[in-house]
Enzyme design. Structure first.
Site, PDB file in Angstrom:
ATOM      1  N   HIS A  34       9.663  -4.094   4.435  1.00  0.00           N
ATOM      2  CA  HIS A  34      10.490  -3.602   4.433  1.00  0.00           C
ATOM      3  C   HIS A  34      10.739  -1.981   5.961  1.00  0.00           C
ATOM      4  CE1 HIS A  34       5.615  -1.939   5.292  1.00  0.00           C
ATOM      5  NE2 HIS A  34       5.619  -0.859   4.771  1.00  0.00           N
ATOM      6  N   HIS A  44       0.662  -0.864   0.253  1.00  0.00           N
ATOM      7  CA  HIS A  44      -0.119  -0.184  -0.051  1.00  0.00           C
ATOM      8  C   HIS A  44       0.920   1.453   0.497  1.00  0.00           C
ATOM      9  CE1 HIS A  44       0.258  -0.622   4.735  1.00  0.00           C
ATOM     10  NE2 HIS A  44       0.899   0.748   4.336  1.00  0.00           N
ATOM     11  N   GLU A  55       3.666  -5.720   8.476  1.00  0.00           N
ATOM     12  CA  GLU A  55       2.217  -5.102   8.231  1.00  0.00           C
ATOM     13  C   GLU A  55       1.422  -6.786   7.397  1.00  0.00           C
ATOM     14  OE1 GLU A  55       2.475  -0.928   6.832  1.00  0.00           O
ATOM     15  OE2 GLU A  55       2.878  -1.878   5.114  1.00  0.00           O
TER      16      GLU A  55
END
Ligand code: DHB
Ligand code: FE
Length: 279
Positions: free
Chosen positions: A192, A12, A239
């Site tokens: 990330h 996202h 996430e």
């Protein structure tokens, strides 16, 4: 009865929203990323969901460090977007489905998930960017139910807890008496890290393992601790717990329709997975 047709899990990253806003999807940097999405849109068009249950994490727009629910479910007629600091153009509000939201909230509470119900909820890039990728024209009416996970303020919910939350959402949908087609969207990841000494950290080997196990053996991923995920996927790589919620809601034998992986997009390993529920 309501039916869950499948799940789409995707990164996202805000830069994707900027690329869409500027119409530069075909430029050399972006083409290999956007090339993954037509197949996902094609599957969604055929699956024709009425409602998307969007599992994502807020990044400081609706919730901040002072008050941080572990699991929050939207129960509003509409969800407005605002800029949490990335400078993305604000989108039109997304329609809600309060009846389905309250059914899910009541069902989750009955299944011992003590969720925060939100009759007002702003949605950030983690909600709007995936929907812009998957429904670019917004021409079909689509209602949404936001499900927000805390990935920001430790302690975070464990991967196993998130998988079980997904299972509970799957049971809630199966028990909803209205004729309705639903799809789960899981947003975030893959590896990330945006800050600290490991800023820019990406772990391709771990990501590819996740893309395989999310289909065939999600419980193997659910065994990891949050600490493991931070180490292996970076501070924001956690996430992927949104993907575990989405996967948990599906049948064990859900099948992979499509996947895509491209590194990097901004600081992130961009992943996409389309899973179809058993008929
Ligand atoms: C980036 C990735 C994210 O998941 C996010 O929420 C913000 C930024 C990035 O790689 O730039
Ligand atoms: Fe993020």
């Amino acid at each position: 009865m309501a039916r869950l047709v499948g799940a789409v899990c995707t990164s996202h990253i805000p830069a994707i929203g900027h690329a869409i806003a500027r119409g530069i999807e075909h430029e050399a940097y972006w083409q290999p990323f956007f090339a993954g999405y037509p197949r996902a849109r094609e599957w969604l068009t055929a699956a024709a969901p009425d409602v998307a249950i969007v599992v994502y994490n807020d990044h400081g727009l609706n919730f901040f460090l002072d008050k941080m629910p572990t699991f929050a479910v939207g129960a509003a007629r509409e969800y407005r977007n605002a800029d949490e600091g990335w400078g993305l153009p604000t989108t039109a509000p997304y329609s809600g489905d309060p009846d389905l939201s309250w059914h899910i909230i009541e069902s989750l509470m009955a299944q011992e998930f003590d969720v925060t119900s939100c009759q007002e909820m702003l949605v950030d890039h983690a909600f709007t960017v995936p929907l812009a990728l998957l429904w670019p024209s917004r021409s079909q009416p689509l209602r949404t139910v936001p499900v927000c996970l805390n990935t920001i303020q430790h302690p975070l919910p464990s991967p196993m807890r998130c998988y079980k939350l997904g299972q509970a959402i799957g049971r809630a949908i199966a028990a909803y008496p209205q004729e309705l087609r639903t799809v789960m969207i899981g947003t975030g990841g893959l590896s990330h890290q945006l800050d600290g000494q490991r800023a820019g950290f990406i772990n391709k080997e771990f990501d590819l393992m996740c893309l395989e196990k999310i289909v065939s053996d999600p419980l193997a991923l659910a065994q990891y601790t949050i600490r493991d995920l931070v180490r292996l996927a970076g501070t924001q790589g956690v996430e992927i717990i949104s993907w575990l919620v989405a996967r948990g809601s599906l049948d064990d034998h859900a099948v992979k329709v499509h996947s895509h992986y491209h590194i990097p997009v901004s600081n992130t390993a961009a992943g996409l997975m389309v899973l179809e529920n058993a008929a």
